[in-house]
Design a protein around this motif. Structure first.
Motif, PDB file in Angstrom:
ATOM      1  N   GLN A   4      35.521  20.370  19.818  1.00 18.85           N
ATOM      2  CA  GLN A   4      36.509  21.377  20.203  1.00 18.85           C
ATOM      3  C   GLN A   4      37.250  20.908  21.440  1.00 18.85           C
ATOM      4  O   GLN A   4      36.686  20.244  22.296  1.00 18.85           O
ATOM      5  CB  GLN A   4      35.814  22.699  20.524  1.00 18.85           C
ATOM      6  CG  GLN A   4      35.019  23.260  19.388  1.00 18.85           C
ATOM      7  CD  GLN A   4      34.249  24.497  19.828  1.00 18.85           C
ATOM      8  OE1 GLN A   4      34.726  25.591  19.717  1.00 18.85           O
ATOM      9  NE2 GLN A   4      33.067  24.288  20.363  1.00 18.85           N
ATOM     10  N   LEU A  43      38.111  21.967  24.476  1.00 19.23           N
ATOM     11  CA  LEU A  43      37.852  22.993  25.483  1.00 19.23           C
ATOM     12  C   LEU A  43      37.624  22.306  26.819  1.00 19.23           C
ATOM     13  O   LEU A  43      37.153  21.159  26.865  1.00 19.23           O
ATOM     14  CB  LEU A  43      36.603  23.799  25.118  1.00 19.23           C
ATOM     15  CG  LEU A  43      36.686  24.676  23.870  1.00 19.23           C
ATOM     16  CD1 LEU A  43      35.334  25.296  23.579  1.00 19.23           C
ATOM     17  CD2 LEU A  43      37.731  25.761  24.062  1.00 19.23           C
ATOM     18  N   ALA A  82      46.665  22.130   6.014  1.00 22.38           N
ATOM     19  CA  ALA A  82      47.053  23.435   6.529  1.00 22.38           C
ATOM     20  C   ALA A  82      48.331  23.915   5.848  1.00 22.38           C
ATOM     21  O   ALA A  82      48.462  25.087   5.490  1.00 22.38           O
ATOM     22  CB  ALA A  82      47.243  23.364   8.046  1.00 22.38           C
ATOM     23  N   ALA A 142      44.949  25.418   3.052  1.00 23.66           N
ATOM     24  CA  ALA A 142      43.491  25.299   3.037  1.00 23.66           C
ATOM     25  C   ALA A 142      42.916  25.944   4.294  1.00 23.66           C
ATOM     26  O   ALA A 142      43.470  25.786   5.376  1.00 23.66           O
ATOM     27  CB  ALA A 142      43.086  23.823   2.991  1.00 23.66           C
ATOM     28  N   ARG A 198      39.673  26.681   7.131  1.00 24.80           N
ATOM     29  CA  ARG A 198      38.874  25.734   7.903  1.00 24.80           C
ATOM     30  C   ARG A 198      37.694  25.175   7.123  1.00 24.80           C
ATOM     31  O   ARG A 198      37.399  23.996   7.193  1.00 24.80           O
ATOM     32  CB  ARG A 198      38.353  26.425   9.161  1.00 24.80           C
ATOM     33  CG  ARG A 198      39.171  26.087  10.357  1.00 24.80           C
ATOM     34  CD  ARG A 198      38.349  26.344  11.586  1.00 24.80           C
ATOM     35  NE  ARG A 198      39.176  26.256  12.758  1.00 24.80           N
ATOM     36  CZ  ARG A 198      38.758  26.558  13.964  1.00 24.80           C
ATOM     37  NH1 ARG A 198      37.529  26.976  14.140  1.00 24.80           N
ATOM     38  NH2 ARG A 198      39.563  26.451  14.984  1.00 24.80           N
ATOM     39  N   GLN A 239      38.887  22.707   4.671  1.00 25.06           N
ATOM     40  CA  GLN A 239      39.245  21.463   5.355  1.00 25.06           C
ATOM     41  C   GLN A 239      37.996  20.655   5.679  1.00 25.06           C
ATOM     42  O   GLN A 239      37.960  19.431   5.526  1.00 25.06           O
ATOM     43  CB  GLN A 239      40.001  21.768   6.643  1.00 25.06           C
ATOM     44  CG  GLN A 239      41.390  22.305   6.404  1.00 25.06           C
ATOM     45  CD  GLN A 239      42.131  22.555   7.711  1.00 25.06           C
ATOM     46  OE1 GLN A 239      41.789  22.002   8.744  1.00 25.06           O
ATOM     47  NE2 GLN A 239      43.139  23.389   7.652  1.00 25.06           N
ATOM     48  N   MET A 268      44.026  25.496  13.486  1.00 26.40           N
ATOM     49  CA  MET A 268      44.393  26.669  14.274  1.00 26.40           C
ATOM     50  C   MET A 268      45.375  27.532  13.505  1.00 26.40           C
ATOM     51  O   MET A 268      45.177  28.716  13.327  1.00 26.40           O
ATOM     52  CB  MET A 268      45.069  26.233  15.584  1.00 26.40           C
ATOM     53  CG  MET A 268      44.127  25.548  16.530  1.00 26.40           C
ATOM     54  SD  MET A 268      43.281  26.742  17.563  1.00 26.40           S
ATOM     55  CE  MET A 268      42.267  25.685  18.544  1.00 26.40           C
ATOM     56  N   THR A 269      46.457  26.906  13.037  1.00 25.39           N
ATOM     57  CA  THR A 269      47.508  27.655  12.357  1.00 25.39           C
ATOM     58  C   THR A 269      46.971  28.327  11.109  1.00 25.39           C
ATOM     59  O   THR A 269      47.371  29.441  10.800  1.00 25.39           O
ATOM     60  CB  THR A 269      48.661  26.718  11.973  1.00 25.39           C
ATOM     61  OG1 THR A 269      48.089  25.558  11.415  1.00 25.39           O
ATOM     62  CG2 THR A 269      49.506  26.381  13.175  1.00 25.39           C
ATOM     63  N   THR A 270      46.015  27.676  10.438  1.00 23.97           N
ATOM     64  CA  THR A 270      45.497  28.261   9.205  1.00 23.97           C
ATOM     65  C   THR A 270      44.741  29.535   9.487  1.00 23.97           C
ATOM     66  O   THR A 270      44.859  30.503   8.776  1.00 23.97           O
ATOM     67  CB  THR A 270      44.543  27.289   8.500  1.00 23.97           C
ATOM     68  OG1 THR A 270      43.572  26.903   9.454  1.00 23.97           O
ATOM     69  CG2 THR A 270      45.275  26.131   7.948  1.00 23.97           C
ATOM     70  N   ILE A 271      43.959  29.513  10.594  1.00 23.24           N
ATOM     71  CA  ILE A 271      43.166  30.700  10.904  1.00 23.24           C
ATOM     72  C   ILE A 271      44.086  31.863  11.237  1.00 23.24           C
ATOM     73  O   ILE A 271      43.839  32.989  10.822  1.00 23.24           O
ATOM     74  CB  ILE A 271      42.223  30.412  12.076  1.00 23.24           C
ATOM     75  CG1 ILE A 271      41.145  29.451  11.599  1.00 23.24           C
ATOM     76  CG2 ILE A 271      41.634  31.704  12.598  1.00 23.24           C
ATOM     77  CD1 ILE A 271      39.805  30.062  11.446  1.00 23.24           C
ATOM     78  N   HIS A 299      44.784  33.986   8.571  1.00 26.42           N
ATOM     79  CA  HIS A 299      43.766  34.915   8.115  1.00 26.42           C
ATOM     80  C   HIS A 299      43.568  36.079   9.065  1.00 26.42           C
ATOM     81  O   HIS A 299      43.032  37.089   8.700  1.00 26.42           O
ATOM     82  CB  HIS A 299      42.426  34.184   7.947  1.00 26.42           C
ATOM     83  CG  HIS A 299      42.461  33.236   6.792  1.00 26.42           C
ATOM     84  ND1 HIS A 299      42.000  33.581   5.551  1.00 26.42           N
ATOM     85  CD2 HIS A 299      42.943  31.976   6.692  1.00 26.42           C
ATOM     86  CE1 HIS A 299      42.182  32.563   4.728  1.00 26.42           C
ATOM     87  NE2 HIS A 299      42.745  31.582   5.398  1.00 26.42           N
ATOM     88  N   ASN A 328      38.855  32.063  19.920  1.00 26.38           N
ATOM     89  CA  ASN A 328      38.247  30.780  19.597  1.00 26.38           C
ATOM     90  C   ASN A 328      37.519  30.194  20.796  1.00 26.38           C
ATOM     91  O   ASN A 328      36.443  29.632  20.678  1.00 26.38           O
ATOM     92  CB  ASN A 328      39.318  29.786  19.135  1.00 26.38           C
ATOM     93  CG  ASN A 328      39.542  29.899  17.639  1.00 26.38           C
ATOM     94  OD1 ASN A 328      38.714  30.461  16.941  1.00 26.38           O
ATOM     95  ND2 ASN A 328      40.660  29.384  17.174  1.00 26.38           N
ATOM     96  N   ASN A 329      38.151  30.315  21.975  1.00 21.22           N
ATOM     97  CA  ASN A 329      37.535  29.752  23.172  1.00 21.22           C
ATOM     98  C   ASN A 329      36.228  30.458  23.493  1.00 21.22           C
ATOM     99  O   ASN A 329      35.231  29.806  23.772  1.00 21.22           O
ATOM    100  CB  ASN A 329      38.480  29.881  24.366  1.00 21.22           C
ATOM    101  CG  ASN A 329      39.567  28.824  24.308  1.00 21.22           C
ATOM    102  OD1 ASN A 329      39.575  28.001  23.390  1.00 21.22           O
ATOM    103  ND2 ASN A 329      40.460  28.851  25.269  1.00 21.22           N
ATOM    104  N   GLY A 342      33.705  29.555  20.996  1.00 24.68           N
ATOM    105  CA  GLY A 342      33.374  28.142  21.201  1.00 24.68           C
ATOM    106  C   GLY A 342      32.411  27.966  22.349  1.00 24.68           C
ATOM    107  O   GLY A 342      31.376  27.306  22.217  1.00 24.68           O
ATOM    108  N   TYR A 343      32.721  28.609  23.496  1.00 20.10           N
ATOM    109  CA  TYR A 343      31.840  28.469  24.653  1.00 20.10           C
ATOM    110  C   TYR A 343      30.481  29.099  24.405  1.00 20.10           C
ATOM    111  O   TYR A 343      29.462  28.592  24.864  1.00 20.10           O
ATOM    112  CB  TYR A 343      32.490  29.082  25.900  1.00 20.10           C
ATOM    113  CG  TYR A 343      33.490  28.155  26.550  1.00 20.10           C
ATOM    114  CD1 TYR A 343      33.079  26.916  27.043  1.00 20.10           C
ATOM    115  CD2 TYR A 343      34.829  28.506  26.670  1.00 20.10           C
ATOM    116  CE1 TYR A 343      33.989  26.047  27.633  1.00 20.10           C
ATOM    117  CE2 TYR A 343      35.745  27.645  27.253  1.00 20.10           C
ATOM    118  CZ  TYR A 343      35.323  26.425  27.735  1.00 20.10           C
ATOM    119  OH  TYR A 343      36.207  25.564  28.305  1.00 20.10           O
TER     120      TYR A 343
END
Lengths: 314, 288
Positions: free
Chosen positions: A110, A112, A204, A208, A210, A213, B1-4, B7, B20-21, B24-25
């Protein structure tokens, strides 16, 4: 033989300066050549010859023909136990290593802030020397005072006695090994970062999600790394020694439930000083590993995807 | 990212990123805890008295903290001696590898000779065969040479190189342009000059890896010291630690203090060489 004649023929075709370069070349690689002969090839041949003898290192070896092998395959219950233990471990550990290695690599992939710190933290257990990490786990898994059973107790679960319970010795050692999965995760991470971003962009665009993918792009692109890790892991499994020695004990623990193959070789060769028998055991292991490796290589064309191949056919 | 975002249209792009962050953390922290808890357990036990060690429920933060456990380890077993021994072995092995690995890698990377490709393949194939097949005959060889309970079996092989490190350094040398060698030859340099003055200085990052990998290998090695060394004064840290376990099964606080001491040198090295190490691992990934 043919290789040698080809070699000498190509030697006569060389010009004087090419010969000088070749001589220099042999000189430069001579440390490895000497080491290969003295510490590798020689011992392997010697090991093969030794495996047909009975020898406790004092006195002279006594030729017994195939007796060692015959005994190993027909009368040695410990051999069967050692093979079973090692194979069970491989079947338990290797898939988990792949799954956890990839999952952790995905988590580490990720974008981050501070991700480097986490990478370091996950990698750290892998750096701990094997003897020390095994000792830590023996203590963590202590049935009464250990960390794991204490934590299980919070949830009202009475943990097993881990390394003293024959049924739990192998799962314990698998858990110990998985603690070091950060080492593999870093390799999978390198594989993940080699996947071209366009593939995801294209997917994308095609709508598709995640998961799709991951299954259709990430996993296939990772197969060469998985393959590499599996081959190394397979060889490594048969060499597992330190965790078994420390955690299960030098004789293999309760009911020999932690008698890894390498531990058995060690016991036969260096504890009971039966050099011939130990050499035979080692040879069997080597042949077995080579067969397994060839099988994995053979199977690779069905599931490993190499991008370079695609480029050959337009 | 764009795909999510497709949704979860209601979240919006910025909200989505924050979502997401945070998740993720959260995952990163939970995993970090899983990896770190055993280390914490080791460290906290190392600072406990015997009574604190066997307290139920366990003391998470030992009070009072027993710092003198670490000095006790040095009194109870010759841990200082183990440290010195292992550093000495690591030093000799590093010197051995630096000499042999660079020479051999240069030979394979830069010089042409009949049989080079076959020999290189032979070398690579030795990586696939577990070296444990050679364990018994090696032991016999060294014992016939009267080298049991000496450091010879643990150092001599380093001077013949290591196939993996040779491969690593050779790959690195292959990436150095040949023009440099040729220019030097035109200036009248001989092959050793080119090796010593041109290739070697440019190979420095790879040599760092040789040093780090060799140190870690020697520091972690357990089986070979176990087989070859009998005299406790010659033990390495790993061997000494296992010996300590056998002698004092229940002194977990001291055993954990010893384990902490055993992991400090590789850990320090890891922090210094982190970049090279993780880069080198991706090179290792190319091996298959």
């Amino acid at each position: 033989m043919t290789a040698l004649t080809r070699l000498s023929r190509s030697w006569t075709q060389l010009s004087a300066s090419e010969r000088r370069e070749a001589l220099a070349g042999y000189l430069f690689i001579s440390p490895w050549l000497v080491g290969f002969i003295v510490f590798f090839f020689g011992p392997i041949v010697a090991s093969f010859v030794l495996s047909f003898t009975r020898w406790n290192i004092v006195g002279s070896p006594q030729w017994v023909g195939l007796a060692n092998y015959e005994r190993i395959f027909t009368q040695d219950p410990f051999f069967r136990k050692a093979v079973t233990v090692t194979l069970k471990y491989a079947v338990l550990y290797l898939p988990l290593e792949v799954v956890f290695g990839i999952l952790i690599a995905v988590v580490l992939n990720q974008k981050l802030r501070g991700i480097g710190v986490f990478r370091t933290l996950y990698y750290m257990p892998y750096i701990v020397p094997k003897v020390a990490s095994s000792l830590v786990w023996v203590w963590v898994l202590n049935p009464r005072y250990g960390l794991l059973n204490t934590m299980l107790g919070w949830f009202g679960i009475k943990g097993p006695s881990w390394l003293s319970d024959p049924a739990w010795v192998l799962p314990s050692i698998v858990m110990m090994a998985l603690w070091g999965v950060g080492g593999s995760a870093v390799i999978y991470l390198a594989g993940l970062q080699n996947v071209p971003a366009q593939l995801y962009e294209a997917a994308a665009v095609d709508g598709a999600n995640r998961l799709q993918q991951f299954v259709r792009i990430t996993l296939p692109m990772l197969t060469p790394t998985i393959f590499f890790q599996l081959v190394l892991g397979l060889i490594g499994t048969f060499q597992t020694f330190t965790p078994a020695f420390i955690a299960a004990g030098r004789s293999g623990g309760p009911l020999q439930s932690g008698l890894f193959y390498m531990l058995y070789i060690y016991n036969r060769s260096f504890e009971s000083m039966r050099m011939g028998y130990g050499a035979a055991l080692a040879w069997i292991m080597t042949v077995f590993i080579m067969i397994l490796t060839v099988l994995v290589f053979r199977s690779s064309k069905y599931w490993v995807y190499y991008e370079a191949e695609r480029k050959r056919t337009p | 990212m764009t795909t999510i975002s497709g949704h979860f249209p209601r979240l919006g792009l910025r909200g989505l990123r924050r979502f997401n962050n945070v998740s993720g953390y959260t995952v990163l922290m939970v995993l970090a805890a899983v990896f770190m808890v055993p280390l914490y357990w080791m460290f906290s036990t190392a600072l406990k008295s015997p009574q604190q060690t066997f307290a139920i429920p366990p003391e998470w933060i030992p009070a009072p903290v027993q710092w003198d456990n670490f000095s006790k380890v040095f009194q109870e077993v010759p841990f200082g001696r183990f440290y010195l021994n292992t550093f000495f072995l690591a030093f000799v092995n590093i010197v051995g590898h630096l000499i042999s690995v660079t020479l051999v890698a240069y030979g394979f990377a830069r010089l042409r000779f009949p049989g080079r490709n076959i020999l290189f393949l032979v070398m690579l194939s030795t990586l696939m065969i577990p070296y444990h097949v050679t364990l018994v005959p090696r032991f016999i060889m060294f014992s016939k040479l009267g080298m049991i309970n000496t450091y010879w079996p643990l150092t001599l092989p380093a001077f013949t190189g290591s196939p993996f490190l040779i491969f690593l350094v050779r790959q690195y040398m292959m990436s150095i342009p040949f023009d440099l060698d040729e220019a030097a030859y035109i200036d009248g340099a001989n092959r050793f000059d080119v090796f010593w003055r041109i290739i070697l200085p440019l190979t420095r990052p790879a040599l760092m890896l040789v040093i780090v990998f060799t140190f870690i290998d020697v520091w972690n090695d357990f089986l070979q010291p176990l087989i070859y060394l009998n005299d406790p004064d010659m033990f390495t840290v790993s061997l000494g630690l296992s010996f300590f376990q056998g002698a004092r099964e229940t002194n977990w606080n001291l055993l954990m203090a010893g384990s902490v001491l055993a992991m400090i040198p590789p850990l320090i090295l890891f922090f210094f060489a982190q970049k090279q190490l993780i880069g080198g691992i991706s090179v290792e990934g190319l091996k298959g």
